[in-house]
Structures are given as C-alpha cells and as structure tokens.
Design a protein around this motif. Structure first.
Motif, PDB file in Angstrom:
ATOM      1  N   TRP A 288       0.840  -1.189   0.000  1.00 20.47           N
ATOM      2  CA  TRP A 288       0.000   0.000   0.000  1.00 20.47           C
ATOM      3  C   TRP A 288       0.881   1.248   0.000  1.00 20.47           C
ATOM      4  O   TRP A 288       1.969   1.241   0.572  1.00 20.47           O
ATOM      5  CB  TRP A 288      -0.886   0.034   1.247  1.00 20.47           C
ATOM      6  CG  TRP A 288      -1.900  -1.068   1.298  1.00 20.47           C
ATOM      7  CD1 TRP A 288      -1.786  -2.235   1.988  1.00 20.47           C
ATOM      8  CD2 TRP A 288      -3.164  -1.111   0.648  1.00 20.47           C
ATOM      9  NE1 TRP A 288      -2.922  -2.997   1.805  1.00 20.47           N
ATOM     10  CE2 TRP A 288      -3.782  -2.333   0.987  1.00 20.47           C
ATOM     11  CE3 TRP A 288      -3.845  -0.228  -0.189  1.00 20.47           C
ATOM     12  CZ2 TRP A 288      -5.035  -2.688   0.528  1.00 20.47           C
ATOM     13  CZ3 TRP A 288      -5.096  -0.585  -0.659  1.00 20.47           C
ATOM     14  CH2 TRP A 288      -5.688  -1.801  -0.301  1.00 20.47           C
ATOM     15  N   GLY A 289       0.398   2.305  -0.614  1.00 20.86           N
ATOM     16  CA  GLY A 289       1.048   3.603  -0.501  1.00 20.86           C
ATOM     17  C   GLY A 289       2.240   3.826  -1.395  1.00 20.86           C
ATOM     18  O   GLY A 289       3.062   4.689  -1.102  1.00 20.86           O
ATOM     19  N   THR A 290       2.354   3.081  -2.491  1.00 21.16           N
ATOM     20  CA  THR A 290       3.478   3.290  -3.400  1.00 21.16           C
ATOM     21  C   THR A 290       2.959   3.696  -4.780  1.00 21.16           C
ATOM     22  O   THR A 290       1.918   3.208  -5.238  1.00 21.16           O
ATOM     23  CB  THR A 290       4.347   2.019  -3.535  1.00 21.16           C
ATOM     24  OG1 THR A 290       3.538   0.945  -3.994  1.00 21.16           O
ATOM     25  CG2 THR A 290       4.977   1.642  -2.209  1.00 21.16           C
ATOM     26  N   VAL A 291       3.691   4.596  -5.414  1.00 23.15           N
ATOM     27  CA  VAL A 291       3.332   5.031  -6.756  1.00 23.15           C
ATOM     28  C   VAL A 291       3.351   3.809  -7.671  1.00 23.15           C
ATOM     29  O   VAL A 291       4.252   2.981  -7.606  1.00 23.15           O
ATOM     30  CB  VAL A 291       4.307   6.121  -7.254  1.00 23.15           C
ATOM     31  CG1 VAL A 291       4.070   6.437  -8.731  1.00 23.15           C
ATOM     32  CG2 VAL A 291       4.166   7.381  -6.417  1.00 23.15           C
ATOM     33  N   GLY A 292       2.326   3.706  -8.485  1.00 21.15           N
ATOM     34  CA  GLY A 292       2.193   2.574  -9.399  1.00 21.15           C
ATOM     35  C   GLY A 292       1.287   1.475  -8.891  1.00 21.15           C
ATOM     36  O   GLY A 292       0.838   0.635  -9.670  1.00 21.15           O
ATOM     37  N   SER A 293       0.996   1.462  -7.588  1.00 20.59           N
ATOM     38  CA  SER A 293       0.074   0.467  -7.038  1.00 20.59           C
ATOM     39  C   SER A 293      -1.324   0.697  -7.603  1.00 20.59           C
ATOM     40  O   SER A 293      -1.725   1.836  -7.846  1.00 20.59           O
ATOM     41  CB  SER A 293       0.021   0.557  -5.516  1.00 20.59           C
ATOM     42  OG  SER A 293       1.250   0.190  -4.957  1.00 20.59           O
ATOM     43  N   ILE A 294      -2.051  -0.386  -7.781  1.00 23.28           N
ATOM     44  CA  ILE A 294      -3.417  -0.304  -8.292  1.00 23.28           C
ATOM     45  C   ILE A 294      -4.366  -0.788  -7.203  1.00 23.28           C
ATOM     46  O   ILE A 294      -4.184  -1.864  -6.634  1.00 23.28           O
ATOM     47  CB  ILE A 294      -3.573  -1.127  -9.583  1.00 23.28           C
ATOM     48  CG1 ILE A 294      -2.658  -0.532 -10.666  1.00 23.28           C
ATOM     49  CG2 ILE A 294      -5.029  -1.158 -10.032  1.00 23.28           C
ATOM     50  CD1 ILE A 294      -2.578  -1.331 -11.945  1.00 23.28           C
TER      51      ILE A 294
END
Length: 151
Positions: free
Chosen positions: A50-56
């Motif tokens: 959770w909470g990372t750029v690129g996560s969907i």
C-alpha cells in the motif's frame, strides 16, 4: 460545453490532518470500516504494498443508490504537500468519463485541517454531467473518516 473540466472542493476537518493523509496513502482499505455506508471494500489489486506510486487499488462503493467499482492507479504522492493523486483506470466512472484523476490533499494548521479534493476529467460526450454527485460522495466519506477519528 467543455468536454474537459476541473472540480475542486474543500472541507475543514477537526481530526488530525496527518492521520487523514496517512489513511489515503497507506491504509485506504480501512476506510470501509470508517465509512461503511459508502465504502464496501478496498483491495490492493496490483503492487507490492500500500502507498506506493504505481500500485493499483480497487474500490467497491455505494453511490447514487447502486453498488459500483473503481480501479485506480496511484500516480503521485507528495509527502510535503500531504497529497495523493489517483488515476481511474477501470470501473463505473469510465462509463461516463474518458479520463478521470482524483487528488486528495490535506493542509494542516494546528487543530484545523483542510482537505481539498480535486477532480480532473474528460467527458465521453457533452451530455455527461459534471461529477458533482461524485464530489458530494467523497465529501461524505471525508466526514465519516473525521467522525471515526473524533470518537
């Protein structure tokens, strides 16, 4: 009539602005417990954490009297500005909008915190209404999160 638009609304909350930002960045899956009338579930669809750029993230929610789904990709996170930007990449919203970006930003000022929601969108055609109902929805969820943290 413009096919593209921006809609921005602010709401003042009494709960901690840092916590509010942290929820949308790292713990959106907890929002279903804070706003069960509106949010039915949030799942990490793709990404390692959770909470990372690129996560969907997949949101299951109840809006305008109907169960709906939105799949969003975290496009940007700015810790200094306490903002998270989501790009809608699937689900019900894209039935009316070609592109839809949602940014949630928190300004903290002691005990008063201002949450700003901004939608950038492109309608599929000119008969599509502006997303005012969806803005009212996110403001209601914001109030539920505040109420949950004031208990």
């Amino acid at each position: 009539m413009a096919q593209t638009g921006t809609l921005t609304k602010q709401i003042t909350i009494k709960s901690d602005g840092d916590v509010f930002h942290e929820i949308f960045r790292y713990r959106p899956h907890h929002i279903a417990d804070m706003s069960p009338e509106y949010i039915k579930g949030v799942d990490l669809h793709d990404g390692h954490e959770w909470g990372t750029v690129g996560s969907i993230i997949t949101w299951n929610y109840f809006h305008d009297g109907k169960p709906k789904e939105a799949k969003e990709k975290i496009e940007a996170i700015d810790e200094a500005k306490k903002s998270v930007c989501f790009k809608v990449i699937g689900g019900d919203i894209l039935e009316a909008y070609k592109n839809f970006m949602i940014t949630v930003h928190v300004d903290t000022h002691g005990e008063e915190n201002v949450v700003t929601w901004t939608f950038h969108y492109e309608k599929l055609n000119e008969s599509v209404p502006d997303p005012n109902s969806l803005m009212d929805f996110v403001l209601s969820v914001t109030k539920d999160i505040e109420t949950h943290h004031l208990k």
